[in-house]
Design an enzyme around this catalytic site. Sequence first.
Site, PDB file in Angstrom:
ATOM      1  CG  HIS A 106      -1.726   1.184   1.464  1.00  0.00           C
ATOM      2  ND1 HIS A 106      -2.646   1.307   2.464  1.00  0.00           N
ATOM      3  CD2 HIS A 106      -1.748   2.393   0.840  1.00  0.00           C
ATOM      4  CE1 HIS A 106      -3.199   2.506   2.432  1.00  0.00           C
ATOM      5  NE2 HIS A 106      -2.671   3.184   1.456  1.00  0.00           N
TER       6      HIS A 106
ATOM      7  CD  GLU B 146       0.472   5.324  -0.578  1.00  0.00           C
ATOM      8  OE1 GLU B 146       1.261   5.348   0.377  1.00  0.00           O
ATOM      9  OE2 GLU B 146      -0.753   5.566  -0.440  1.00  0.00           O
TER      10      GLU B 146
ATOM     11  CG  HIS C 292       2.800   8.324   2.502  1.00  0.00           C
ATOM     12  ND1 HIS C 292       2.476   8.646   3.798  1.00  0.00           N
ATOM     13  CD2 HIS C 292       1.645   7.912   1.914  1.00  0.00           C
ATOM     14  CE1 HIS C 292       1.176   8.426   4.001  1.00  0.00           C
ATOM     15  NE2 HIS C 292       0.653   7.990   2.868  1.00  0.00           N
TER      16      HIS C 292
HETATM   17  O1  U2P Z   1      -5.620   4.840   7.701  1.00  0.00           O
HETATM   18  C1  U2P Z   1      -6.274   5.494   6.677  1.00  0.00           C
HETATM   19  C2  U2P Z   1      -5.295   6.189   5.765  1.00  0.00           C
HETATM   20  O2  U2P Z   1      -4.509   7.124   6.494  1.00  0.00           O
HETATM   21  C3  U2P Z   1      -3.215   7.190   5.949  1.00  0.00           C
HETATM   22  N1  U2P Z   1      -2.233   6.824   6.977  1.00  0.00           N
HETATM   23  C4  U2P Z   1      -2.562   6.032   8.008  1.00  0.00           C
HETATM   24  C5  U2P Z   1      -1.634   5.703   8.973  1.00  0.00           C
HETATM   25  C6  U2P Z   1      -0.333   6.224   8.866  1.00  0.00           C
HETATM   26  O3  U2P Z   1       0.534   5.974   9.694  1.00  0.00           O
HETATM   27  N2  U2P Z   1      -0.050   7.025   7.803  1.00  0.00           N
HETATM   28  C7  U2P Z   1      -0.970   7.333   6.842  1.00  0.00           C
HETATM   29  O4  U2P Z   1      -0.683   8.056   5.901  1.00  0.00           O
HETATM   30  C8  U2P Z   1      -3.172   6.257   4.755  1.00  0.00           C
HETATM   31  O5  U2P Z   1      -3.488   7.072   3.646  1.00  0.00           O
HETATM   32  P1  U2P Z   1      -3.022   6.834   2.160  1.00  0.00           P
HETATM   33  O6  U2P Z   1      -1.546   6.741   2.130  1.00  0.00           O
HETATM   34  O7  U2P Z   1      -3.655   5.567   1.727  1.00  0.00           O
HETATM   35  O8  U2P Z   1      -3.571   8.016   1.451  1.00  0.00           O
HETATM   36  C9  U2P Z   1      -4.287   5.283   5.101  1.00  0.00           C
HETATM   37  O9  U2P Z   1      -4.804   4.627   3.995  1.00  0.00           O
END
Ligand code: U2P
Length: 236
Positions: free
Chosen positions: A84, A126, A130
């Site tokens: 993910h 992502e 991130h």
């Molecule tokens: O948990 C739901 C969404 O929040 C983001 N998430 C969660 C935990 C964490 O430590 N960091 C984080 O980013 C994720 O978002 P996404 O990357 O999918 O947009 C996760 O799906």
Amino acid sequence: MPRITLEVLANTVRAIIATCGTAIFLLIANLDLAETSHAEGQKSGQFVYYVLALSWSPSYCAGEGGQSDRQQCEPGRRFAFVVHGLWPQYTKRWPEYCKTQENWVPQVLIDGMMDVMPSKKLIIHEWKKHGACSGLSQAGYFNSVRQIFGSVRIPARYQSPQAPVTITPTQLVTDFVKSNKGLTADMLSVQCGNAKDRARLSELQVCVNKAGSFAACGANEKRQCRAKTIVMPPVK
Ligand code: U2P
């Protein structure tokens, strides 16, 4: 010259304590805010550890999001655990959408990741949310995703199950711990939504340090699956 009575002295000391207390409180609140801040433009590379979030693809495909995701969920894709994301984390919360020069993810890089992260949209998202906070170049970040994912040994029973696997969250953790040297239960977090009795596994989060070795998770991963039983739908 006025005499300093005991009462005046006591009031002065009280006032000093109150002022210092407020200052200390504000200082702590600010530190906490800095650590929990979610605003755009946070400093890339300033974080404590990573979470490698491994999604159980058959659960995603069985849910609402997967219905329209042909790339990942078309019959015959047969994905099991997929990446993910690789998320830089503070001890509390995490940085997001850091400034980057690399706003465009080239198709060749996307093609090279599709076997472990099987959705173009997800790869781009992502990176922006991130990866850009990892302090790595785009190529370096996706290389780390591959390396770290490759360093996790998926126990045989979860590699390509043909029938649903029904287990407890603890069993899942135990299986991963047994299969991976250096991995302990506090380095994993099982996610399955909010159900208390039975739920589909949504993902398994693996915490790793900046060097890519397994490491203890933090406050962000505290909320774990509370279901007694988790079901992992089979690959399709
Ligand atoms: O948990 C739901 C969404 O929040 C983001 N998430 C969660 C935990 C964490 O430590 N960091 C984080 O980013 C994720 O978002 P996404 O990357 O999918 O947009 C996760 O799906």
